[in-house]
Enzyme design. Structure first.
Site, PDB file in Angstrom:
ATOM      1  N   GLY A 245       0.832  -1.213   0.000  1.00 57.41           N
ATOM      2  CA  GLY A 245       0.000   0.000   0.000  1.00 57.41           C
ATOM      3  C   GLY A 245       0.859   1.253   0.000  1.00 57.41           C
ATOM      4  O   GLY A 245       0.557   2.253  -0.666  1.00 57.41           O
ATOM      5  N   ARG A 276      24.067  25.361 -30.524  1.00 54.13           N
ATOM      6  CA  ARG A 276      25.270  24.680 -31.012  1.00 54.13           C
ATOM      7  C   ARG A 276      25.293  24.668 -32.542  1.00 54.13           C
ATOM      8  O   ARG A 276      24.376  24.146 -33.182  1.00 54.13           O
ATOM      9  CB  ARG A 276      25.269  23.243 -30.467  1.00 54.13           C
ATOM     10  CG  ARG A 276      26.407  22.385 -30.978  1.00 54.13           C
ATOM     11  CD  ARG A 276      27.730  22.842 -30.400  1.00 54.13           C
ATOM     12  NE  ARG A 276      28.813  21.978 -30.839  1.00 54.13           N
ATOM     13  CZ  ARG A 276      30.085  22.284 -30.674  1.00 54.13           C
ATOM     14  NH1 ARG A 276      30.444  23.422 -30.073  1.00 54.13           N
ATOM     15  NH2 ARG A 276      31.021  21.462 -31.081  1.00 54.13           N
ATOM     16  N   GLN A 287      17.515  17.123 -39.446  1.00 50.40           N
ATOM     17  CA  GLN A 287      16.353  16.249 -39.228  1.00 50.40           C
ATOM     18  C   GLN A 287      16.563  15.232 -38.119  1.00 50.40           C
ATOM     19  O   GLN A 287      15.654  14.955 -37.342  1.00 50.40           O
ATOM     20  CB  GLN A 287      16.005  15.516 -40.527  1.00 50.40           C
ATOM     21  CG  GLN A 287      15.361  16.419 -41.559  1.00 50.40           C
ATOM     22  CD  GLN A 287      14.889  15.643 -42.781  1.00 50.40           C
ATOM     23  OE1 GLN A 287      15.067  14.436 -42.874  1.00 50.40           O
ATOM     24  NE2 GLN A 287      14.301  16.341 -43.724  1.00 50.40           N
ATOM     25  N   MET A 345      22.664  14.269 -27.904  1.00 46.13           N
ATOM     26  CA  MET A 345      22.503  15.551 -28.601  1.00 46.13           C
ATOM     27  C   MET A 345      23.510  16.588 -28.126  1.00 46.13           C
ATOM     28  O   MET A 345      23.827  17.532 -28.846  1.00 46.13           O
ATOM     29  CB  MET A 345      21.087  16.102 -28.402  1.00 46.13           C
ATOM     30  CG  MET A 345      20.049  15.315 -29.187  1.00 46.13           C
ATOM     31  SD  MET A 345      18.462  16.126 -29.132  1.00 46.13           S
ATOM     32  CE  MET A 345      18.808  17.627 -30.025  1.00 46.13           C
ATOM     33  N   LEU A 346      23.981  16.446 -26.891  1.00 45.28           N
ATOM     34  CA  LEU A 346      24.960  17.399 -26.385  1.00 45.28           C
ATOM     35  C   LEU A 346      26.391  16.979 -26.708  1.00 45.28           C
ATOM     36  O   LEU A 346      27.338  17.648 -26.286  1.00 45.28           O
ATOM     37  CB  LEU A 346      24.799  17.603 -24.872  1.00 45.28           C
ATOM     38  CG  LEU A 346      23.885  18.775 -24.498  1.00 45.28           C
ATOM     39  CD1 LEU A 346      22.434  18.443 -24.796  1.00 45.28           C
ATOM     40  CD2 LEU A 346      24.065  19.181 -23.056  1.00 45.28           C
ATOM     41  N   GLU A 371      11.296   0.221  -6.124  1.00 41.20           N
ATOM     42  CA  GLU A 371       9.819   0.307  -6.106  1.00 41.20           C
ATOM     43  C   GLU A 371       9.212  -0.591  -7.178  1.00 41.20           C
ATOM     44  O   GLU A 371       8.224  -0.225  -7.808  1.00 41.20           O
ATOM     45  CB  GLU A 371       9.369   1.754  -6.351  1.00 41.20           C
ATOM     46  CG  GLU A 371       9.894   2.716  -5.338  1.00 41.20           C
ATOM     47  CD  GLU A 371       8.981   2.820  -4.142  1.00 41.20           C
ATOM     48  OE1 GLU A 371       7.877   2.247  -4.175  1.00 41.20           O
ATOM     49  OE2 GLU A 371       9.386   3.459  -3.171  1.00 41.20           O
TER      50      GLU A 371
HETATM   51  C1  LIG Z   1      19.370   3.378  -4.788  1.00 46.38           C
HETATM   52  C2  LIG Z   1      18.344   2.418  -4.285  1.00 46.38           C
HETATM   53  C3  LIG Z   1      17.511   2.785  -3.232  1.00 46.38           C
HETATM   54  C4  LIG Z   1      16.587   1.867  -2.716  1.00 46.38           C
HETATM   55  N1  LIG Z   1      15.815   2.239  -1.636  1.00 46.38           N
HETATM   56  C5  LIG Z   1      15.043   1.301  -1.027  1.00 46.38           C
HETATM   57  C6  LIG Z   1      14.346   1.614   0.191  1.00 46.38           C
HETATM   58  O1  LIG Z   1      14.376   2.757   0.669  1.00 46.38           O
HETATM   59  N2  LIG Z   1      13.658   0.635   0.822  1.00 46.38           N
HETATM   60  C7  LIG Z   1      13.584  -0.636   0.319  1.00 46.38           C
HETATM   61  O2  LIG Z   1      12.950  -1.484   0.945  1.00 46.38           O
HETATM   62  N3  LIG Z   1      14.220  -0.965  -0.836  1.00 46.38           N
HETATM   63  C8  LIG Z   1      14.948  -0.032  -1.507  1.00 46.38           C
HETATM   64  N4  LIG Z   1      15.619  -0.363  -2.677  1.00 46.38           N
HETATM   65  C9  LIG Z   1      15.588  -1.735  -3.131  1.00 46.38           C
HETATM   66  C10 LIG Z   1      14.812  -1.969  -4.415  1.00 46.38           C
HETATM   67  O3  LIG Z   1      13.429  -1.875  -4.170  1.00 46.38           O
HETATM   68  C11 LIG Z   1      15.227  -3.328  -4.975  1.00 46.38           C
HETATM   69  O4  LIG Z   1      16.533  -3.195  -5.470  1.00 46.38           O
HETATM   70  C12 LIG Z   1      14.290  -3.837  -6.049  1.00 46.38           C
HETATM   71  O5  LIG Z   1      13.052  -4.194  -5.515  1.00 46.38           O
HETATM   72  C13 LIG Z   1      14.863  -5.019  -6.818  1.00 46.38           C
HETATM   73  O6  LIG Z   1      15.338  -5.994  -5.967  1.00 46.38           O
HETATM   74  P1  LIG Z   1      16.800  -6.623  -6.184  1.00 46.38           P
HETATM   75  O7  LIG Z   1      17.777  -5.512  -6.296  1.00 46.38           O
HETATM   76  O8  LIG Z   1      17.007  -7.608  -5.116  1.00 46.38           O
HETATM   77  O9  LIG Z   1      16.719  -7.331  -7.578  1.00 46.38           O
HETATM   78  P2  LIG Z   1      16.154  -8.779  -7.894  1.00 46.38           P
HETATM   79  O10 LIG Z   1      14.819  -8.964  -7.280  1.00 46.38           O
HETATM   80  O11 LIG Z   1      17.204  -9.792  -7.591  1.00 46.38           O
HETATM   81  O12 LIG Z   1      15.964  -8.701  -9.453  1.00 46.38           O
HETATM   82  C14 LIG Z   1      17.029  -8.915 -10.408  1.00 46.38           C
HETATM   83  C15 LIG Z   1      16.437  -8.963 -11.808  1.00 46.38           C
HETATM   84  O13 LIG Z   1      15.565 -10.082 -11.911  1.00 46.38           O
HETATM   85  C16 LIG Z   1      14.293  -9.688 -12.365  1.00 46.38           C
HETATM   86  N5  LIG Z   1      13.267 -10.524 -11.757  1.00 46.38           N
HETATM   87  C17 LIG Z   1      13.069 -10.810 -10.430  1.00 46.38           C
HETATM   88  N6  LIG Z   1      12.013 -11.613 -10.276  1.00 46.38           N
HETATM   89  C18 LIG Z   1      11.503 -11.859 -11.507  1.00 46.38           C
HETATM   90  C19 LIG Z   1      10.406 -12.609 -12.009  1.00 46.38           C
HETATM   91  N7  LIG Z   1       9.578 -13.248 -11.199  1.00 46.38           N
HETATM   92  N8  LIG Z   1      10.214 -12.644 -13.324  1.00 46.38           N
HETATM   93  C20 LIG Z   1      11.012 -11.975 -14.171  1.00 46.38           C
HETATM   94  N9  LIG Z   1      12.066 -11.238 -13.771  1.00 46.38           N
HETATM   95  C21 LIG Z   1      12.306 -11.177 -12.452  1.00 46.38           C
HETATM   96  C22 LIG Z   1      14.177  -8.247 -11.947  1.00 46.38           C
HETATM   97  O14 LIG Z   1      13.258  -7.557 -12.769  1.00 46.38           O
HETATM   98  C23 LIG Z   1      15.590  -7.749 -12.128  1.00 46.38           C
HETATM   99  O15 LIG Z   1      15.781  -7.376 -13.459  1.00 46.38           O
HETATM  100  C24 LIG Z   1      16.492   0.568  -3.260  1.00 46.38           C
HETATM  101  C25 LIG Z   1      17.304   0.236  -4.346  1.00 46.38           C
HETATM  102  C26 LIG Z   1      18.212   1.128  -4.868  1.00 46.38           C
HETATM  103  C27 LIG Z   1      19.067   0.723  -6.015  1.00 46.38           C
END
Ligand SMILES: Cc1cc2nc3c(=O)[nH]c(=O)nc-3n(C[C@H](O)[C@H](O)[C@H](O)COP(=O)(O)OP(=O)(O)OC[C@H]3O[C@@H](n4cnc5c(N)ncnc54)[C@H](O)[C@@H]3O)c2cc1C
Lengths: 392, 248
Positions: A245, A276, A287, A345-346, A371
């Protein structure tokens, strides 16, 4: 860095869909970003440091809980105002917008919606004023896209809860006073707990060497037998739906924010293309460059319409999670594409910190991942339209 | 002290300027409007009087309903009350008559207007308001202090400044210098929320003839191409100036 000459594109006169107050709120945020963020942000991003001095200003423009009711220190604004504030902040920098998104949608929102009156009174006014900063712990080292698999847990010890586990990739973690942490109870049900800095066994090491969101602080949350008072449990919602949510609210803000980053890159590229000169004429007269610019403004305009409609639906309490996923996915990908085209473009200038484009581009690599990744949002749309789950 | 700040609603300086109706009317399509910069310096100075000397600050505009966002912004910055005289502001004398009626009606001690509005740059209204209300007048004002009913005003003059003593009631036509750009205020969320509850009163115009009408607007001719002459080639430069440009 070059002076901020930003002029917002509004190709379809969408301003006519906004109220006088929407525009007042947006223009105040826009002016503030120009005055207080643009001149300093490049330097902080280069140094990988969060500019703490802007917290008061963020609170001043209503970036912390704009839709939280006034009685809890919020501004009591509607969802479109919230979106417009996020758009303007991200026009400056996605990292700064992340700080504001987390504070509003991931910390204040759950306390407001899932907390009790004492918790609302204790935390919300201080979070709205920026006196306290918050963070949101959902992701774990082994559970990103699949947060339901989390292992962070708490045990009922009679007069308190005992919290153990670790969270990773947590925005604002290194300086937050308050963390809204999602953990499983002994029955495996997910609950939200408010953990405060200073509680014994709670630490927040910073994550270094990011190439993205460098002006936003990211870290871990480590819980080693942390005693959490029982009154810190959010009582009014549990299960995975509770953190999701919050994500709906944050993702909605990101859909608007991404437009801000895209508008900034488009505006920079448009101005540069008229100034530029190559082969005896402005590059905007060729274009191939016009194709890039024309496609950028088309995509920005479509994204603006999408978010405006989503905002109306949210104001009416009718927006579904799947509709929000579509906007988050579309707009962030749109913005990322525009940063890449604008950067080209830059020419060589596009890779320097003189212009904001490459910073936006690198920032959006996080935005397209956090997210809910680009792929995960597609699966949400897929599930919504077919009724078939492709996650597992 | 009761202060009235006159606020013009003008196109942002980056707006594209076009005309409609046979070049007799400004085309407002897609144009962003802002508080006239000279008025904004005045409003900011008025806020200082409000905070330091407990003055009350009202704002007034002569214009149609489309100017209300500009007044609302002034309320969000901190003005107490806004008045809009519901009439089209095309003629300086007409506008001055309207403002004078508001000043007399409200019993204002100090009227702060801008040196000129950056749209039509008439620069006539403040002096006329002073005359019509029998107040003292300081033009191109870059500094103002008030103590009781006496005022010290600094005025920009050719190559310098002039400081003069005067007294209330007073009208000033202000500009940058009253405060600096860095003093200008961005409305904050509290201000915007408070502005919702502040009165914005719309009043009818008093009878006054419009003494002028715009016959035609013209944009400056586009700049011609530039010819670059090598720094060593003075003869060529003189030749071009003499035979082609015919200026020497
Ligand atoms: C700078 C930054 C700030 C963040 N801040 C927060 C925060 O404040 N709080 C918080 O809780 N989290 C935070 N996150 C975490 C973020 O939400 C996670 O990184 C994100 O949810 C992805 O999880 P993961 O990195 O473990 O990737 P993974 O889940 O391991 O995913 C790796 C790849 O596999 C793909 N994948 C995974 N499952 C499937 C599936 N079922 N089918 C197809 N493809 C799949 C994904 O799309 C991705 O391309 C932050 C991340 C970053 C980079």
């Amino acid at each position: 860095m070059k002076p901020d000459l930003f002029q917002a594109p509004d190709y379809y006169n969408l301003d006519e869909l906004l109220t006088e107050e929407h525009k007042l709120v947006r223009d105040a945020a826009r002016e503030w970003v120009k005055r207080d963020v643009s001149p300093i942000i490049e330097e902080y991003a280069q140094r990988a440091e969060f500019p703490e001095q802007i917290i008061d200003g963020l609170a001043g423009i209503g970036a912390f809980g704009p839709y939280i009711p006034e009685e809890y220190g919020g501004a009591g604004l509607d969802q479109i105002s919230y979106g417009l504030i996020m758009q303007e902040i991200e026009r400056g920098d996605s990292g700064v917008r992340s700080t504001a998104s987390v504070q509003s949608s991931l910390v204040m929102y759950p306390i407001w919606k899932y907390g009790n009156e004492e918790q609302r009174k204790k935390y919300l006014p201080k979070l709205a004023s920026g006196e306290w900063m918050g963070c949101f712990g959902l992701t774990e080292p082994d559970h990103g896209s699949n947060p339901g698999g989390m292992t962070t847990n708490f045990k009922d010890m009679g007069d308190h809860y005992l919290l153990n586990g670790a969270k990773m990739w947590i925005s604002n973690a290194p300086f937050a006073q308050v963390a809204v942490v999602w953990a499983k109870n002994e029955e495996g049900r997910i609950h939200g707990l408010i953990v405060e800095r200073g509680m014994e066994g709670f630490s927040t090491p910073e994550t270094h060497n990011k190439w993205s969101l460098r002006a936003s602080a990211t870290g871990e949350l480590i819980f080693d037998n942390v005693k959490v008072p029982k009154e810190n449990l959010l009582p009014n919602k549990s299960g995975l739906g509770a953190p999701l949510g919050c994500l709906d609210s944050a993702r909605y803000g990101i859909a608007w924010g991404a437009i801000g980053a895209a508008m900034d890159c488009y505006d920079t590229a448009l101005r540069y293309s008229k100034e530029r000169i190559q082969f005896g004429k402005p590059i905007g007269g060729f274009q191939l460059q016009q194709k890039k610019l024309a496609e950028m403004i088309t995509e920005i305009t479509k994204a603006q319409l999408l978010t405006w409609r989503l905002g109306v639906l949210r104001n009416e309490g009718k927006a579904t999670s799947a509709q929000i996923s579509m906007a988050k996915r579309n707009n962030v990908a749109m913005a990322l594409d525009i940063t890449r085209e604008a950067r080209q473009m830059l020419g060589g200038m596009g890779i320097t910190g003189e212009y904001s484009i490459m910073r936006h581009m690198m920032n959006l690599e996080s935005v397209v991942t956090y997210e809910g990744t680009h792929d995960i949002h597609l699966l949400i749309t897929g599930l919504d339209i077919t009724g078939l789950n492709a996650f597992k | 002290m009761k202060i009235l700040v006159c606020i013009s609603h003008v196109p942002d300086t980056t707006s594209k300027i076009n005309f409609t109706e046979g070049d007799t009317k400004f085309d407002t399509n897609g144009v962003q409007f802002v508080i006239n910069p000279n008025d904004e310096f005045g409003l900011t100075r008025a806020m200082w009087f409000k905070e330091k000397q407990s003055a009350s600050v009202d704002v007034v505009n002569v214009g149609g309903a489309e100017t209300e966002p500009t007044l609302r912004k002034a309320l969000a910055i901190g003005a107490d009350k806004a008045i809009r005289v519901n009439a089209e502001a095309t003629d300086g004398f007409f506008v001055a008559k309207q403002l004078a009626a508001v000043v007399k009606d409200g019993g204002y001690d100090l009227v702060i207007a801008g040196r000129e509005s950056i749209d039509y740059n008439g620069g006539m209204v403040p002096g006329m308001v002073a005359e019509l209300t029998g107040a003292n007048f300081v033009n191109t004002c870059i500094g103002l202090e008030v103590d009781g009913t006496s005022a010290t005003a600094v005025r920009e003059i050719d190559g310098g400044k002039e400081t003069s003593n005067t007294s209330l009631p007073l009208v000033i036509a202000g500009q940058k210098g009253l405060v600096e750009e860095s003093d200008l205020r961005i409305p904050n969320m509290r201000g915007i929320m408070m502005a919702r509850k502040k009165p914005l009163t719309v009043i009818d115009a008093v009878d006054a003839a419009k003494e002028t009408t715009a016959v035609k607007f013209e944009k400056p001719a586009p700049k011609g191409a530039v010819k670059l002459v090598d720094a060593d080639n003075i003869d060529e430069l003189i030749n071009l100036l003499h035979n082609e440009a015919k200026v020497i």
